[in-house]
Design a protein around this motif. Structure first.
Motif, PDB file in Angstrom:
ATOM      1  N   ARG A 234      38.293  26.587  -5.757  1.00  0.00           N
ATOM      2  CA  ARG A 234      39.568  27.315  -5.813  1.00  0.00           C
ATOM      3  C   ARG A 234      39.473  28.575  -6.673  1.00  0.00           C
ATOM      4  O   ARG A 234      40.195  29.550  -6.444  1.00  0.00           O
ATOM      5  CB  ARG A 234      40.673  26.368  -6.280  1.00  0.00           C
ATOM      6  CG  ARG A 234      41.103  25.389  -5.180  1.00  0.00           C
ATOM      7  CD  ARG A 234      42.147  24.404  -5.633  1.00  0.00           C
ATOM      8  NE  ARG A 234      41.606  23.343  -6.471  1.00  0.00           N
ATOM      9  CZ  ARG A 234      41.036  22.229  -6.016  1.00  0.00           C
ATOM     10  NH1 ARG A 234      40.889  22.036  -4.708  1.00  0.00           N
ATOM     11  NH2 ARG A 234      40.590  21.296  -6.842  1.00  0.00           N
TER      12      ARG A 234
ATOM     13  N   TYR B   3      40.383  32.240  -5.223  1.00  0.00           N
ATOM     14  CA  TYR B   3      41.200  33.195  -5.991  1.00  0.00           C
ATOM     15  C   TYR B   3      40.491  34.543  -6.071  1.00  0.00           C
ATOM     16  O   TYR B   3      41.090  35.597  -5.811  1.00  0.00           O
ATOM     17  CB  TYR B   3      41.453  32.658  -7.413  1.00  0.00           C
ATOM     18  CG  TYR B   3      41.897  33.737  -8.379  1.00  0.00           C
ATOM     19  CD1 TYR B   3      43.238  34.085  -8.506  1.00  0.00           C
ATOM     20  CD2 TYR B   3      40.960  34.435  -9.151  1.00  0.00           C
ATOM     21  CE1 TYR B   3      43.634  35.105  -9.372  1.00  0.00           C
ATOM     22  CE2 TYR B   3      41.347  35.456 -10.017  1.00  0.00           C
ATOM     23  CZ  TYR B   3      42.687  35.782 -10.129  1.00  0.00           C
ATOM     24  OH  TYR B   3      43.071  36.799 -10.976  1.00  0.00           O
TER      25      TYR B   3
ATOM     26  N   ARG C 296      42.037  38.055  -4.995  1.00  0.00           N
ATOM     27  CA  ARG C 296      42.425  39.058  -5.993  1.00  0.00           C
ATOM     28  C   ARG C 296      41.633  40.360  -5.821  1.00  0.00           C
ATOM     29  O   ARG C 296      42.173  41.463  -5.994  1.00  0.00           O
ATOM     30  CB  ARG C 296      42.218  38.482  -7.403  1.00  0.00           C
ATOM     31  CG  ARG C 296      42.338  39.482  -8.551  1.00  0.00           C
ATOM     32  CD  ARG C 296      43.712  40.109  -8.622  1.00  0.00           C
ATOM     33  NE  ARG C 296      43.790  41.112  -9.691  1.00  0.00           N
ATOM     34  CZ  ARG C 296      43.428  42.379  -9.556  1.00  0.00           C
ATOM     35  NH1 ARG C 296      42.934  42.810  -8.388  1.00  0.00           N
ATOM     36  NH2 ARG C 296      43.548  43.225 -10.573  1.00  0.00           N
TER      37      ARG C 296
ATOM     38  N   ASN D 177      46.247  26.793 -14.975  1.00  0.00           N
ATOM     39  CA  ASN D 177      46.971  27.842 -14.253  1.00  0.00           C
ATOM     40  C   ASN D 177      48.148  28.363 -15.075  1.00  0.00           C
ATOM     41  O   ASN D 177      48.368  29.574 -15.191  1.00  0.00           O
ATOM     42  CB  ASN D 177      47.469  27.283 -12.919  1.00  0.00           C
ATOM     43  CG  ASN D 177      47.798  28.363 -11.902  1.00  0.00           C
ATOM     44  OD1 ASN D 177      47.364  29.501 -12.006  1.00  0.00           O
ATOM     45  ND2 ASN D 177      48.567  27.991 -10.893  1.00  0.00           N
TER      46      ASN D 177
ATOM     47  N   ASN E 238      46.768  31.520  -9.872  1.00  0.00           N
ATOM     48  CA  ASN E 238      45.868  31.171  -8.772  1.00  0.00           C
ATOM     49  C   ASN E 238      46.708  30.513  -7.687  1.00  0.00           C
ATOM     50  O   ASN E 238      47.161  29.379  -7.851  1.00  0.00           O
ATOM     51  CB  ASN E 238      44.771  30.220  -9.250  1.00  0.00           C
ATOM     52  CG  ASN E 238      43.758  29.919  -8.149  1.00  0.00           C
ATOM     53  OD1 ASN E 238      44.055  30.024  -6.958  1.00  0.00           O
ATOM     54  ND2 ASN E 238      42.551  29.528  -8.535  1.00  0.00           N
TER      55      ASN E 238
ATOM     56  N   TYR F  43      45.992  29.133  -5.004  1.00  0.00           N
ATOM     57  CA  TYR F  43      45.415  27.965  -4.341  1.00  0.00           C
ATOM     58  C   TYR F  43      45.489  26.708  -5.212  1.00  0.00           C
ATOM     59  O   TYR F  43      45.170  25.616  -4.746  1.00  0.00           O
ATOM     60  CB  TYR F  43      43.984  28.278  -3.907  1.00  0.00           C
ATOM     61  CG  TYR F  43      43.953  29.557  -3.098  1.00  0.00           C
ATOM     62  CD1 TYR F  43      44.587  29.624  -1.869  1.00  0.00           C
ATOM     63  CD2 TYR F  43      43.359  30.718  -3.600  1.00  0.00           C
ATOM     64  CE1 TYR F  43      44.613  30.804  -1.134  1.00  0.00           C
ATOM     65  CE2 TYR F  43      43.369  31.898  -2.884  1.00  0.00           C
ATOM     66  CZ  TYR F  43      44.002  31.939  -1.652  1.00  0.00           C
ATOM     67  OH  TYR F  43      44.037  33.116  -0.931  1.00  0.00           O
TER      68      TYR F  43
END
Length: 376
Positions: A206, A210, A214, A260, A271, A273
């Motif tokens: 993940r 990200y 990004r 997160n 993030n 996800y």
């Protein structure tokens, strides 16, 4: 809100049955700011681009030195999930349900020089910083830079993550360096790869998803064996399948959710996800093959049978391996239900009446174990 279930009580919202005296809590809503994803739209790479705009908009780089301060956050990178001793949670040295080979005091045991494992911890770029020429904001983006043992970080070097066939070096917690297995879900790459333990494979996947989102506007110009030099898919077919498999087989954990939130409080972006794991499949598609994925042995706990007509048992070996919480996920990563085992049962019986594939995550005092189960 809490409900107490006795014997074969029925959960209409999830179609699950439990034969134990178990206290069931409503699923906790992640602390996603209101309207944070209101501009997310579409499917496929259109969705990925809309997410890029969201997480780029308010991204406030904390600086390379700022990472040291972030690592001091109790909810981000200190160990409140395994030993719960407040030391650095290092994915390359953590031993679930066992004694860690070494521990690092937050802010005290920073590298520095090192010669062996256990000397000090530094900042591990999951996506090597040489790929993006150590430029900002990538060089200090906390979503892919985690505190790890200096020696293991050096051994991992700039190698891709993947499934190791024959290992040439193994860390003290079982992370491996060696030639790619190049079969099954990892087929398509023959070079050297680094493989973490199962408990952190989904976390790493993940982080990569990200990063691919990004830095969508820049990533096609960067050369890395895991990348295909496009802004959309980003990953080669081989590594896309590896990351999708790890994402599926190791769903989002409480540690990731806390991480997160902690990073968001400093860096001002998230993030997506971790917040919405189902978006991974919506963007990159379903896994093409995962048939040879084998979970690493965790002999202190059994989740069986993995092929069932509906009943799955979760059996702890003893009180030390007692399961405190069970989480059931769909294959696209959606959390369906969380069950708190306040009655301290050594055996939890779960009946799943609907056929399909599921991932069960069993969480104990200092471990989490994932297993895929198939209901016929």
């Amino acid at each position: 809100m809490k409900k107490i279930l006795l014997f074969w009580a029925f959960l209409s919202s999830t179609c699950f049955f439990y034969s134990q005296l178990i206290e069931v809590q409503e699923i906790e809503i992640k602390s996603i700011p209101t309207d944070y994803y209101s501009q997310a739209y579409g499917t496929g790479y259109d969705l990925k681009t809309s997410l890029k705009e969201i997480i780029k908009r308010n991204h406030a780089p904390i600086g390379y030195k700022g990472l040291w301060n972030l690592y001091k956050s109790k909810d981000a990178f200190s160990d409140k999930w395994y030993e719960k001793d407040g030391t650095i949670l290092d994915i390359y040295s953590e031993v679930p349900n066992g004694i860690d080979p070494y521990n690092y005091r937050v802010g005290v045991d920073q590298c520095g020089n090192y010669r062996k494992e256990g000397d000090c911890y530094n900042r591990e770029h999951l996506i090597p910083q040489s790929i993006f020429y150590k430029k900002d904001p990538m060089v200090s983006d906390a979503f892919h830079i985690w505190p790890t043992d200096g020696k293991v970080n050096a051994m991992r070097s700039d190698y891709p993550f993947g499934k190791v066939g024959a290992s040439t070096w193994v860390s003290k917690n079982g992370s491996k360096l060696g030639n790619s297995d190049n079969t099954g879900y990892s087929e398509g790459y023959k070079g050297i790869v680094f493989e973490p333990i199962d408990e952190f494979k989904g976390d790493i996947a993940r982080a990569f998803f990200y990063f691919a989102t990004r830095y969508e506007d820049e990533i096609s110009s960067w050369s890395f064996d895991m990348f295909n030099r496009t802004k959309n898919q980003v990953f080669t077919e081989a590594f896309k399948n590896i990351l999708l498999t790890w994402h599926m087989m190791d769903p989002v954990s409480d540690r990731e959710i806390a991480m997160n939130e902690a990073i968001y409080s400093k860096q001002k972006n998230r993030n997506p996800y971790i917040d919405h794991p189902e978006w991974v499949e919506m963007i990159w598609g379903k896994i093409l093959k995962s048939e040879n994925f084998e979970y690493q042995p965790r002999n202190f706990l059994e989740i069986y049978p993995t092929l069932s007509s509906g009943t799955v048992y979760i059996k702890s070996q003893d009180g030390k391996s007692l399961v405190k919480k069970v989480m059931v996920f769909s294959l696209n990563g959606v959390l369906m239900q969380t069950i708190e085992n306040h009655s301290s049962n050594l055996i939890i019986t779960v009946y799943i009446p609907k056929s399909g594939n599921y991932i069960i995550k069993a969480v104990g005092h200092d471990f989490e174990v994932n297993r895929k189960v198939i209901i016929k």
